[in-house]
Scaffold this motif. Sequence first.
Motif, PDB file in Angstrom:
ATOM      1  N   MET A   1       0.841  -1.195   0.000  1.00 36.41           N
ATOM      2  CA  MET A   1       0.000   0.000   0.000  1.00 36.41           C
ATOM      3  C   MET A   1       0.877   1.246   0.000  1.00 36.41           C
ATOM      4  O   MET A   1       1.958   1.251   0.587  1.00 36.41           O
ATOM      5  N   GLN A   2       0.394   2.278  -0.666  1.00 39.81           N
ATOM      6  CA  GLN A   2       1.122   3.539  -0.729  1.00 39.81           C
ATOM      7  C   GLN A   2       0.262   4.664  -0.168  1.00 39.81           C
ATOM      8  O   GLN A   2      -0.971   4.568  -0.139  1.00 39.81           O
ATOM      9  N   GLY A   3       0.916   5.717   0.275  1.00 39.70           N
ATOM     10  CA  GLY A   3       0.181   6.850   0.813  1.00 39.70           C
ATOM     11  C   GLY A   3       1.096   8.039   1.025  1.00 39.70           C
ATOM     12  O   GLY A   3       2.273   8.019   0.646  1.00 39.70           O
ATOM     13  N   ARG A   4       0.533   9.057   1.645  1.00 42.09           N
ATOM     14  CA  ARG A   4       1.301  10.282   1.895  1.00 42.09           C
ATOM     15  C   ARG A   4       1.180  10.676   3.357  1.00 42.09           C
ATOM     16  O   ARG A   4       0.073  10.710   3.920  1.00 42.09           O
ATOM     17  N   VAL A   5       2.305  10.994   3.964  1.00 46.83           N
ATOM     18  CA  VAL A   5       2.330  11.397   5.372  1.00 46.83           C
ATOM     19  C   VAL A   5       1.732  12.798   5.491  1.00 46.83           C
ATOM     20  O   VAL A   5       2.234  13.752   4.886  1.00 46.83           O
ATOM     21  N   ILE A   6       0.659  12.929   6.259  1.00 50.93           N
ATOM     22  CA  ILE A   6       0.011  14.236   6.403  1.00 50.93           C
ATOM     23  C   ILE A   6       0.264  14.858   7.776  1.00 50.93           C
ATOM     24  O   ILE A   6       0.086  16.062   7.964  1.00 50.93           O
ATOM     25  N   LYS A   7       0.715  14.033   8.733  1.00 49.86           N
ATOM     26  CA  LYS A   7       0.977  14.557  10.078  1.00 49.86           C
ATOM     27  C   LYS A   7       1.900  13.616  10.818  1.00 49.86           C
ATOM     28  O   LYS A   7       1.840  12.399  10.628  1.00 49.86           O
ATOM     29  N   ILE A   8       2.777  14.206  11.644  1.00 48.85           N
ATOM     30  CA  ILE A   8       3.677  13.407  12.480  1.00 48.85           C
ATOM     31  C   ILE A   8       3.478  13.840  13.922  1.00 48.85           C
ATOM     32  O   ILE A   8       3.567  15.032  14.240  1.00 48.85           O
ATOM     33  N   PHE A   9       3.177  12.873  14.782  1.00 43.68           N
ATOM     34  CA  PHE A   9       2.999  13.176  16.197  1.00 43.68           C
ATOM     35  C   PHE A   9       3.741  12.134  17.013  1.00 43.68           C
ATOM     36  O   PHE A   9       3.424  10.955  16.957  1.00 43.68           O
ATOM     37  N   SER A  10       4.768  12.594  17.740  1.00 39.62           N
ATOM     38  CA  SER A  10       5.629  11.696  18.501  1.00 39.62           C
ATOM     39  C   SER A  10       6.240  10.675  17.536  1.00 39.62           C
ATOM     40  O   SER A  10       6.834  11.040  16.541  1.00 39.62           O
ATOM     41  N   ASP A  11       6.085   9.378  17.801  1.00 39.85           N
ATOM     42  CA  ASP A  11       6.631   8.347  16.913  1.00 39.85           C
ATOM     43  C   ASP A  11       5.581   7.784  15.960  1.00 39.85           C
ATOM     44  O   ASP A  11       5.806   6.757  15.322  1.00 39.85           O
ATOM     45  N   PHE A  12       4.455   8.478  15.841  1.00 40.90           N
ATOM     46  CA  PHE A  12       3.383   7.992  14.984  1.00 40.90           C
ATOM     47  C   PHE A  12       3.276   8.858  13.734  1.00 40.90           C
ATOM     48  O   PHE A  12       3.389  10.087  13.792  1.00 40.90           O
ATOM     49  N   TYR A  13       3.038   8.202  12.616  1.00 45.25           N
ATOM     50  CA  TYR A  13       2.929   8.873  11.319  1.00 45.25           C
ATOM     51  C   TYR A  13       1.529   8.610  10.773  1.00 45.25           C
ATOM     52  O   TYR A  13       1.109   7.454  10.644  1.00 45.25           O
ATOM     53  N   TYR A  14       0.819   9.664  10.437  1.00 41.94           N
ATOM     54  CA  TYR A  14      -0.539   9.536   9.925  1.00 41.94           C
ATOM     55  C   TYR A  14      -0.488   9.672   8.411  1.00 41.94           C
ATOM     56  O   TYR A  14      -0.109  10.723   7.876  1.00 41.94           O
ATOM     57  N   VAL A  15      -0.878   8.583   7.733  1.00 38.37           N
ATOM     58  CA  VAL A  15      -0.682   8.479   6.283  1.00 38.37           C
ATOM     59  C   VAL A  15      -2.040   8.460   5.581  1.00 38.37           C
ATOM     60  O   VAL A  15      -2.929   7.665   5.919  1.00 38.37           O
ATOM     61  N   ASP A  16      -2.176   9.346   4.586  1.00 40.85           N
ATOM     62  CA  ASP A  16      -3.389   9.413   3.774  1.00 40.85           C
ATOM     63  C   ASP A  16      -3.290   8.363   2.666  1.00 40.85           C
ATOM     64  O   ASP A  16      -2.396   8.415   1.825  1.00 40.85           O
ATOM     65  N   THR A  17      -4.204   7.390   2.684  1.00 39.52           N
ATOM     66  CA  THR A  17      -4.188   6.302   1.707  1.00 39.52           C
ATOM     67  C   THR A  17      -5.546   6.200   1.012  1.00 39.52           C
ATOM     68  O   THR A  17      -6.487   6.936   1.340  1.00 39.52           O
ATOM     69  N   SER A  18      -5.641   5.265   0.093  1.00 39.55           N
ATOM     70  CA  SER A  18      -6.900   5.063  -0.650  1.00 39.55           C
ATOM     71  C   SER A  18      -8.025   4.551   0.239  1.00 39.55           C
ATOM     72  O   SER A  18      -9.203   4.652  -0.116  1.00 39.55           O
ATOM     73  N   ILE A  19      -7.689   4.006   1.403  1.00 36.15           N
ATOM     74  CA  ILE A  19      -8.727   3.497   2.309  1.00 36.15           C
ATOM     75  C   ILE A  19      -8.884   4.387   3.545  1.00 36.15           C
ATOM     76  O   ILE A  19      -9.513   4.003   4.528  1.00 36.15           O
ATOM     77  N   GLY A  20      -8.302   5.579   3.497  1.00 38.38           N
ATOM     78  CA  GLY A  20      -8.429   6.509   4.614  1.00 38.38           C
ATOM     79  C   GLY A  20      -7.101   6.765   5.316  1.00 38.38           C
ATOM     80  O   GLY A  20      -6.033   6.380   4.838  1.00 38.38           O
ATOM     81  N   ILE A  21      -7.176   7.447   6.459  1.00 38.56           N
ATOM     82  CA  ILE A  21      -5.985   7.782   7.235  1.00 38.56           C
ATOM     83  C   ILE A  21      -5.558   6.573   8.056  1.00 38.56           C
ATOM     84  O   ILE A  21      -6.352   6.011   8.810  1.00 38.56           O
ATOM     85  N   ILE A  22      -4.285   6.202   7.904  1.00 38.86           N
ATOM     86  CA  ILE A  22      -3.735   5.062   8.643  1.00 38.86           C
ATOM     87  C   ILE A  22      -2.625   5.547   9.573  1.00 38.86           C
ATOM     88  O   ILE A  22      -1.779   6.345   9.186  1.00 38.86           O
ATOM     89  N   GLU A  23      -2.680   5.044  10.818  1.00 40.24           N
ATOM     90  CA  GLU A  23      -1.629   5.359  11.789  1.00 40.24           C
ATOM     91  C   GLU A  23      -0.493   4.351  11.603  1.00 40.24           C
ATOM     92  O   GLU A  23      -0.704   3.146  11.630  1.00 40.24           O
ATOM     93  N   ALA A  24       0.706   4.858  11.393  1.00 43.45           N
ATOM     94  CA  ALA A  24       1.831   3.973  11.093  1.00 43.45           C
ATOM     95  C   ALA A  24       3.034   4.288  11.975  1.00 43.45           C
ATOM     96  O   ALA A  24       3.137   5.370  12.548  1.00 43.45           O
ATOM     97  N   LYS A  25       3.924   3.305  12.048  1.00 41.09           N
ATOM     98  CA  LYS A  25       5.212   3.492  12.720  1.00 41.09           C
ATOM     99  C   LYS A  25       6.312   3.174  11.720  1.00 41.09           C
ATOM    100  O   LYS A  25       6.063   2.593  10.661  1.00 41.09           O
TER     101      LYS A  25
END
Length: 334
Positions: A1-25
């Motif tokens: 899956m691919q996406g774009r990082v829209i926000k970074i908070f602490s060690d969590f990366y919030y990625v905009d993908t085709s299925i919505g916002i995913i919280e990633a590390k």
Amino acid sequence: MQGRVIKIFSDFYYVDTSIGIIEAKLRSVLKKRFLEVYTGDYVELEQLDKNSKQAFISNIKERKTVLSRPRTANVTRIIIVSALKEPDLDIEQLNRYIALCEFHKIEPVLCFNKEDILETEKLKQEITQIYEPLGYKILFTSALEKTGLKELKPILCNHTTVLCGSSGAGKSSLINALLNFSKLKTAPVSDKTKRGTHTTRHCELIHTEENTYIADTPGFSHLKFDFLLPSEIQKLFTEFNNKTYACKYKNCLHTGEAGCAFNEVIQNMHQTRYDSYKKFILEAKEYEEKISNRSIKNEGAAKYNQNKIQTKISNKKRELTRKTAKQKLYKEEI
């Protein structure tokens, strides 16, 4: 899956993908390679499972542009937001933002907000006189009365736009007015200091429509050109980009030297622009002096051996180690 990082908070990366916002590390292997993720990065994700909204970033795609301040990637447009009043317009600070855009080779749009509380047209006329001949697009807006937004909206389409500027200029208020919502926190200018207060704590991309993102960023003012050589400062001022002039001096800084080909350009520069240019030159000279005072021979602290990084020791310590080894052998022979 691919996406774009829209926000970074602490060690969590919030990625905009085709299925919505995913919280990633971030994958450990990327951490070991000291790779840093920026807001705006295009990334590849590995999901824990199909139904999970958690994932790991496994790869960072090549960036087209990188801004260190504000920390964003793949930006295609920069809008410098300045307040006409409350706080008062700081021309030197504005020139710093413009020069930073020129350094990153992204043409800025100059947006002057809070037009509704301006008492006379004199400041607007002065701004136009300084920056219109340089080819910069100028907009006057009011986030409160929603004026100037009709001219601002088309500039954002099909771009990743960063709104940058000092605290209190009204960046968040402008985005709220543009998108007709009150998602972003705002605050009035301090009565005590007459300066803006920090309400935006992190950089966040807002997906407004297809291929269009707006980045709200924390305000910053401590910007110095102490990372460039003096000869590089002229590239940040469009006034010196006239190819019809060719200075005969190799290392000329164009600060009024006798016989300098750019003396005519300097005479036609607005005084505020030239004052900023000279100040940036002085900051660059501090950097030049700093690096010239370092040791001529600067041995690297690490080396590559079979694609692995190994710590290097200096020649002096290496010689002492060899000497100790020889003494040990000598004692064993005795």
